[in-house]
Write a protein that holds these residues in place. Structure first.
Motif, PDB file in Angstrom:
ATOM      1  N   PRO A  10      54.563   1.076  19.608  1.00  0.00           N
ATOM      2  CA  PRO A  10      53.810   2.312  19.362  1.00  0.00           C
ATOM      3  C   PRO A  10      52.352   2.156  19.769  1.00  0.00           C
ATOM      4  CG  PRO A  10      54.179   1.134  17.310  1.00  0.00           C
ATOM      5  CD  PRO A  10      54.952   0.400  18.362  1.00  0.00           C
ATOM      6  N   GLY A  11      51.779   3.251  20.255  1.00  0.00           N
ATOM      7  CA  GLY A  11      50.357   3.289  20.583  1.00  0.00           C
ATOM      8  C   GLY A  11      49.656   4.310  19.718  1.00  0.00           C
ATOM      9  N   GLU A  12      48.475   3.960  19.262  1.00  0.00           N
ATOM     10  CA  GLU A  12      47.709   4.881  18.422  1.00  0.00           C
ATOM     11  C   GLU A  12      46.231   4.707  18.749  1.00  0.00           C
ATOM     12  OE1 GLU A  12      48.911   5.796  14.177  1.00  0.00           O
ATOM     13  OE2 GLU A  12      47.064   4.644  13.848  1.00  0.00           O
ATOM     14  N   VAL A  13      45.563   5.795  19.095  1.00  0.00           N
ATOM     15  CA  VAL A  13      44.138   5.768  19.417  1.00  0.00           C
ATOM     16  C   VAL A  13      43.425   6.780  18.534  1.00  0.00           C
ATOM     17  CG1 VAL A  13      42.376   6.066  21.199  1.00  0.00           C
ATOM     18  CG2 VAL A  13      44.616   5.137  21.822  1.00  0.00           C
ATOM     19  N   THR A  14      42.488   6.293  17.715  1.00  0.00           N
ATOM     20  CA  THR A  14      41.664   7.173  16.893  1.00  0.00           C
ATOM     21  C   THR A  14      40.374   7.455  17.640  1.00  0.00           C
ATOM     22  OG1 THR A  14      42.609   6.323  14.837  1.00  0.00           O
ATOM     23  CG2 THR A  14      40.477   7.426  14.685  1.00  0.00           C
ATOM     24  N   ILE A  15      40.100   8.730  17.892  1.00  0.00           N
ATOM     25  CA  ILE A  15      38.943   9.136  18.681  1.00  0.00           C
ATOM     26  C   ILE A  15      37.918   9.806  17.773  1.00  0.00           C
ATOM     27  CG2 ILE A  15      38.128  10.611  20.571  1.00  0.00           C
ATOM     28  CD1 ILE A  15      41.019  10.375  21.731  1.00  0.00           C
ATOM     29  N   LYS A  16      36.691   9.308  17.832  1.00  0.00           N
ATOM     30  CA  LYS A  16      35.585   9.943  17.122  1.00  0.00           C
ATOM     31  C   LYS A  16      34.440  10.102  18.118  1.00  0.00           C
ATOM     32  CE  LYS A  16      36.574   8.360  12.437  1.00  0.00           C
ATOM     33  NZ  LYS A  16      36.025   7.689  11.226  1.00  0.00           N
ATOM     34  N   GLY A  17      34.119  11.355  18.440  1.00  0.00           N
ATOM     35  CA  GLY A  17      33.086  11.597  19.437  1.00  0.00           C
ATOM     36  C   GLY A  17      32.179  12.745  19.042  1.00  0.00           C
ATOM     37  N   ILE A  45      33.920  15.710  17.552  1.00  0.00           N
ATOM     38  CA  ILE A  45      35.243  15.701  18.178  1.00  0.00           C
ATOM     39  C   ILE A  45      36.027  14.542  17.576  1.00  0.00           C
ATOM     40  CG2 ILE A  45      36.510  15.446  20.355  1.00  0.00           C
ATOM     41  CD1 ILE A  45      33.861  16.441  21.748  1.00  0.00           C
ATOM     42  N   GLU A  46      37.033  14.859  16.781  1.00  0.00           N
ATOM     43  CA  GLU A  46      37.806  13.810  16.127  1.00  0.00           C
ATOM     44  C   GLU A  46      39.293  14.139  16.201  1.00  0.00           C
ATOM     45  OE1 GLU A  46      36.468  12.912  12.199  1.00  0.00           O
ATOM     46  OE2 GLU A  46      34.454  12.334  12.847  1.00  0.00           O
ATOM     47  N   THR A  47      40.094  13.143  16.607  1.00  0.00           N
ATOM     48  CA  THR A  47      41.542  13.324  16.671  1.00  0.00           C
ATOM     49  C   THR A  47      42.203  11.957  16.737  1.00  0.00           C
ATOM     50  OG1 THR A  47      43.325  14.539  17.778  1.00  0.00           O
ATOM     51  CG2 THR A  47      41.732  13.441  19.205  1.00  0.00           C
ATOM     52  N   GLN A  48      43.520  11.956  16.659  1.00  0.00           N
ATOM     53  CA  GLN A  48      44.288  10.715  16.779  1.00  0.00           C
ATOM     54  C   GLN A  48      45.461  10.955  17.725  1.00  0.00           C
ATOM     55  OE1 GLN A  48      46.759   8.972  13.442  1.00  0.00           O
ATOM     56  NE2 GLN A  48      45.095   7.461  13.468  1.00  0.00           N
ATOM     57  N   TYR A  79      50.437  -1.390  27.595  1.00  0.00           N
ATOM     58  CA  TYR A  79      51.167  -2.162  26.583  1.00  0.00           C
ATOM     59  C   TYR A  79      50.352  -3.390  26.174  1.00  0.00           C
ATOM     60  CZ  TYR A  79      55.153  -4.824  24.647  1.00  0.00           C
ATOM     61  OH  TYR A  79      56.001  -5.538  23.835  1.00  0.00           O
ATOM     62  N   ASP A  80      49.644  -3.981  27.146  1.00  0.00           N
ATOM     63  CA  ASP A  80      48.930  -5.230  26.893  1.00  0.00           C
ATOM     64  C   ASP A  80      47.551  -5.052  26.270  1.00  0.00           C
ATOM     65  OD1 ASP A  80      51.011  -6.858  27.996  1.00  0.00           O
ATOM     66  OD2 ASP A  80      50.335  -6.244  29.990  1.00  0.00           O
ATOM     67  N   ASN A  81      46.902  -3.889  26.499  1.00  0.00           N
ATOM     68  CA  ASN A  81      45.510  -3.760  26.028  1.00  0.00           C
ATOM     69  C   ASN A  81      45.329  -2.710  24.934  1.00  0.00           C
ATOM     70  OD1 ASN A  81      45.472  -1.223  27.210  1.00  0.00           O
ATOM     71  ND2 ASN A  81      44.018  -1.732  28.815  1.00  0.00           N
ATOM     72  N   ILE A  82      46.423  -2.190  24.374  1.00  0.00           N
ATOM     73  CA  ILE A  82      46.304  -1.112  23.386  1.00  0.00           C
ATOM     74  C   ILE A  82      45.427  -1.527  22.196  1.00  0.00           C
ATOM     75  CG2 ILE A  82      48.491  -1.806  22.314  1.00  0.00           C
ATOM     76  CD1 ILE A  82      46.903   1.731  22.369  1.00  0.00           C
ATOM     77  N   ALA A  83      45.410  -2.806  21.862  1.00  0.00           N
ATOM     78  CA  ALA A  83      44.595  -3.263  20.727  1.00  0.00           C
ATOM     79  C   ALA A  83      43.107  -3.000  20.956  1.00  0.00           C
ATOM     80  CB  ALA A  83      44.826  -4.756  20.477  1.00  0.00           C
ATOM     81  N   ASP A  84      42.694  -2.929  22.221  1.00  0.00           N
ATOM     82  CA  ASP A  84      41.277  -2.678  22.552  1.00  0.00           C
ATOM     83  C   ASP A  84      40.899  -1.208  22.351  1.00  0.00           C
ATOM     84  OD1 ASP A  84      41.125  -5.336  23.314  1.00  0.00           O
ATOM     85  OD2 ASP A  84      41.531  -4.892  25.430  1.00  0.00           O
ATOM     86  N   TYR A  85      41.879  -0.341  22.183  1.00  0.00           N
ATOM     87  CA  TYR A  85      41.610   1.095  22.114  1.00  0.00           C
ATOM     88  C   TYR A  85      42.051   1.719  20.786  1.00  0.00           C
ATOM     89  CZ  TYR A  85      40.609   0.759  27.062  1.00  0.00           C
ATOM     90  OH  TYR A  85      40.058   0.420  28.264  1.00  0.00           O
ATOM     91  N   LYS A  86      42.194   0.900  19.754  1.00  0.00           N
ATOM     92  CA  LYS A  86      42.577   1.450  18.448  1.00  0.00           C
ATOM     93  C   LYS A  86      41.550   2.488  17.975  1.00  0.00           C
ATOM     94  CE  LYS A  86      45.575  -2.066  16.477  1.00  0.00           C
ATOM     95  NZ  LYS A  86      46.716  -1.136  16.432  1.00  0.00           N
ATOM     96  N   ASN A  87      40.271   2.206  18.243  1.00  0.00           N
ATOM     97  CA  ASN A  87      39.194   3.142  17.908  1.00  0.00           C
ATOM     98  C   ASN A  87      38.353   3.380  19.145  1.00  0.00           C
ATOM     99  OD1 ASN A  87      39.448   3.458  14.871  1.00  0.00           O
ATOM    100  ND2 ASN A  87      39.349   1.234  15.073  1.00  0.00           N
ATOM    101  N   LEU A  88      38.191   4.633  19.514  1.00  0.00           N
ATOM    102  CA  LEU A  88      37.390   4.992  20.689  1.00  0.00           C
ATOM    103  C   LEU A  88      36.264   5.917  20.239  1.00  0.00           C
ATOM    104  CD1 LEU A  88      37.156   4.830  23.797  1.00  0.00           C
ATOM    105  CD2 LEU A  88      38.560   6.882  23.904  1.00  0.00           C
ATOM    106  N   LEU A  98      27.009   7.558  25.565  1.00  0.00           N
ATOM    107  CA  LEU A  98      27.038   6.327  24.788  1.00  0.00           C
ATOM    108  C   LEU A  98      28.460   6.080  24.316  1.00  0.00           C
ATOM    109  CD1 LEU A  98      23.934   6.860  22.463  1.00  0.00           C
ATOM    110  CD2 LEU A  98      24.012   5.678  24.664  1.00  0.00           C
ATOM    111  N   GLN A  99      28.932   4.867  24.503  1.00  0.00           N
ATOM    112  CA  GLN A  99      30.258   4.534  24.001  1.00  0.00           C
ATOM    113  C   GLN A  99      30.106   3.939  22.595  1.00  0.00           C
ATOM    114  OE1 GLN A  99      33.073   3.404  27.023  1.00  0.00           O
ATOM    115  NE2 GLN A  99      34.009   1.934  25.618  1.00  0.00           N
ATOM    116  N   THR A 100      29.605   4.763  21.703  1.00  0.00           N
ATOM    117  CA  THR A 100      29.401   4.354  20.318  1.00  0.00           C
ATOM    118  C   THR A 100      29.497   5.588  19.444  1.00  0.00           C
ATOM    119  OG1 THR A 100      27.955   3.090  18.839  1.00  0.00           O
ATOM    120  CG2 THR A 100      26.890   4.657  20.317  1.00  0.00           C
ATOM    121  N   TYR A 101      29.642   5.381  18.155  1.00  0.00           N
ATOM    122  CA  TYR A 101      29.688   6.498  17.217  1.00  0.00           C
ATOM    123  C   TYR A 101      28.389   6.509  16.438  1.00  0.00           C
ATOM    124  CZ  TYR A 101      31.620   9.840  13.861  1.00  0.00           C
ATOM    125  OH  TYR A 101      31.848  10.951  13.106  1.00  0.00           O
TER     126      TYR A 101
END
Length: 225
Positions: A10-17, A45-48, A79-88, A98-101
């Protein structure tokens, strides 16, 4: 021979912008992402996103200007890098992404608080540093606050002091971490920054002016929050 059943997870990305004033659109594999029934959005802008990843598969997540269609950022999720994108996290303002919250800090009445971020450190100066030290001073040289590590990716912790003037400028001197040497060259690197009552979240930027690189601190993210 190939496996009939592909390996999946499973892939899950939480986006907060945040974006202002531009209206943005997120697209996942080319399909607009709906947030509360809308496929374009501004301000918070927030979604998952939830999806399934096949081994060897790549997924494209893009951030676009909804009016012009211009691509602002693109992320390749696999599949290999999903852990890097858990929170965007991202923060989109005119002329800067800015790539920050950003969360506006609480500052009591009669106090002034500062946070700093330096996303393009080294772009024009050629510095290879990832962080610099900052010393915030009054015009007469009195030290107001010290920031041991101002980096590219996240705002510093807030430093708070008593307000002394509504109009007097303050100055941030920039050094190599742990030293009193300018972070590049030998000349003092001194940035005039806005000082407002309450929270100040300053984006430092290296810029070219008449062929010479300088550091500016004229964007205050707190004004947008």
């Amino acid at each position: 021979m190939e496996r009939y059943d592909k390996i999946q997870k499973p892939g899950e990305v939480t986006i907060k912008g945040f974006s202002k004033p531009d209206v943005l659109q997120l697209r996942f594999n080319g399909v607009p992402v709906s947030i509360n029934g809308n496929t374009s959005y501004t301000n918070k802008i927030e979604t998952q996103l939830q999806f399934v990843l096949d081994e060897g598969e790549t997924n494209k997540l893009g951030i676009y200007n909804n009016e012009t269609g211009a691509e602002i950022r693109k992320y390749t999720i696999s599949y290999d890098n999903i852990a890097d994108y858990k929170n965007l996290y991202f923060f989109n303002l005119p002329g800067i992404f800015l790539q920050t919250y950003a969360v506006k800090p609480q500052v009591n009445f009669g106090k002034v608080g500062f946070e700093f971020i330096f996303p393009n450190l080294g772009e024009f100066s050629g510095s290879s540093l990832t962080h610099v030290k900052g010393i915030l001073k009054r015009e007469n040289g009195v030290v107001l606050a010290e920031f041991e590590s101002i980096g590219k990716d996240d705002f510093t912790a807030v430093k708070i002091y008593n307000s002394f003037s509504a109009t007097a400028p303050v100055y941030l001197e920039l050094y190599k971490p742990g030293t009193t040497e300018p972070y590049v060259g030998s000349e003092m690197i001194k940035v005039t920054v806005k000082q407002h009552m309450g929270a100040n979240m300053i984006v430092l930027q290296e810029k070219l002016e008449n062929g010479v690189w300088v550091v500016k601190g004229d964007i205050d993210v707190a004004e947008y929050l």
